[in-house]
Design an enzyme around this catalytic site. Structure first.
Site, short mmCIF file in Angstrom:
data_model
loop_
_atom_site.label_atom_id
_atom_site.label_comp_id
_atom_site.label_asym_id
_atom_site.label_seq_id
_atom_site.Cartn_x
_atom_site.Cartn_y
_atom_site.Cartn_z
N HIS A 128 -1.93 -18.57 -25.10
CA HIS A 128 -2.12 -17.25 -24.23
C HIS A 128 -3.53 -16.81 -24.85
O HIS A 128 -4.17 -15.97 -24.01
CB HIS A 128 -0.98 -16.15 -24.26
CG HIS A 128 -1.20 -15.54 -25.68
ND1 HIS A 128 -0.06 -15.90 -26.70
CD2 HIS A 128 -1.79 -14.48 -26.20
CE1 HIS A 128 -0.16 -15.03 -27.49
NE2 HIS A 128 -1.23 -14.10 -27.33
N ASP A 171 3.51 -22.22 -26.98
CA ASP A 171 2.18 -21.09 -27.30
C ASP A 171 1.27 -21.50 -28.44
O ASP A 171 0.84 -20.71 -29.16
CB ASP A 171 2.85 -19.64 -27.17
CG ASP A 171 1.88 -18.60 -26.89
OD1 ASP A 171 0.66 -19.04 -26.55
OD2 ASP A 171 2.17 -17.61 -27.04
N GLY A 250 -4.59 -8.93 -30.43
CA GLY A 250 -6.01 -9.30 -31.09
C GLY A 250 -5.47 -10.24 -32.45
O GLY A 250 -6.32 -10.93 -32.92
N ASN A 251 -4.17 -9.92 -32.84
CA ASN A 251 -3.73 -10.88 -33.83
C ASN A 251 -3.21 -11.91 -33.33
O ASN A 251 -2.99 -13.12 -34.45
CB ASN A 251 -2.44 -10.13 -34.56
CG ASN A 251 -2.64 -9.06 -35.62
OD1 ASN A 251 -2.63 -7.91 -35.36
ND2 ASN A 251 -3.25 -9.74 -36.74
N SER A 252 -3.04 -12.27 -32.21
CA SER A 252 -2.58 -13.51 -31.76
C SER A 252 -3.18 -14.62 -32.13
O SER A 252 -4.56 -14.83 -31.80
CB SER A 252 -2.25 -13.54 -29.91
OG SER A 252 -1.53 -12.61 -29.62
#
Length: 291
Positions: A128, A171, A250-252
């Site tokens: 994502h 993901d 933002g950690n993704s």
């Protein structure tokens, strides 16, 4: 002279006692009915065996060594193996350079995190984060430390990356980046078996566009075949690590480290309806995806 006579007499006594007459050498053994007759046997005794002082010393030394060996063995059996655990500071210092700031310039210009998994320049992130993009901009940790996002984008030139593989269901995404500094080392991937409920885990990423933020928390549960859906209606399923380690937008795509400094998950999502409900895709999916 007197001592010499005593020794001579003692020696003769031992020798005479060993020379037994055939007439006296008949003995009935238990379990055997017949009388057995033994042949005469001559035994030569070395004079060294008559040095009783030396023999006593030898026995004493042997006993001391034996007791030491026994006690050492007892201690080694009781001693527990100490499992090395690095401090939080060591985990950040050792691995922060392997974590990258990622900007997807296509679509809505989403920001996320990636980390180096192979020295050839393969960077892992979330699907994502890369969704809809062919090209990705990648920033490494500046020499002067974690700059604000605006300064980072304005003053530091990014590296150019290309999305080379995606796994929408779990993901995950792989980005190939060329020309990365040689002093940036790939992270060490662990396995699902290395993480249990109650373990401390650590995240490095860019929550709310605050570059290279570091956080830690505890594993709450391992969720097998966990399903989730994003606002774009995309559906996903994977084994995930539920944790209290704080993560935000933002950690993704960032790494989740154990206390030993190995990656056991990819920080992926947080539950919007509860506190400390954060999830990372388990690392075995990453291993299979890279293969």
């Amino acid at each position: 002279m007197k001592l010499l006579r005593v020794l001579i007499c003692f020696t003769l006594f031992i020798l005479l006692s060993l020379v037994v007459n055939a007439e006296e050498n008949k003995i009935k053994l238990r379990g055997i009915n017949e009388i057995q007759e033994f042949e005469k046997v001559q035994i030569n005794i070395s004079p060294e065996l008559l040095k009783f002082d030396e023999f006593e010393k030898l026995k004493l030394n042997y006993k001391t060594a034996k007791n030491f060996a026994i006690e050492t063995d007892k201690i080694s059996k009781k001693r527990k193996k100490i499992k090395y655990r690095g401090s939080a500071k060591e985990i950040y210092n050792n691995h922060s350079k392997s974590v990258f700031f990622i900007l997807n310039p296509e679509g809505d210009g989403s920001v996320g995190t990636g980390f180096l998994v192979d020295k050839s320049g393969l960077v892992l992130s979330n699907w994502h984060v890369t969704n809809g993009a062919t090209n990705i901009f990648v920033w490494t940790l500046p020499d002067e430390g974690a700059l604000g996002m605006n300064i980072l984008l304005e003053k530091i030139d990014p590296y150019f990356g290309q999305v080379v593989a995606e796994n929408k269901n779990e993901d995950l995404a792989l980005i190939k980046v060329n020309g990365l500094p040689t002093d940036i080392k790939p992270v060490q991937l662990g396995t699902n078996k290395e993480v249990e409920v109650g373990d401390s885990v650590y995240a490095i990423g860019h929550p709310k566009s605050l570059p290279w933020s570091f956080s830690y928390g505890m594993v709450s549960q391992i969720r097998h075949n966990h399903k989730w859906t994003y606002v774009d209606k995309s559906k996903h399923e994977a084994t995930v690590i539920q944790m209290q380690t704080p993560i935000s937008t933002g950690n993704s795509g960032g790494p989740l480290f154990t206390s030993e400094g190995r990656v056991v998950g990819v920080n992926t999502l947080m539950h919007g309806e509860g506190q400390n409900l954060n999830f990372a895709v388990a690392v075995d999916h990453v291993r299979q995806f890279i293969k």
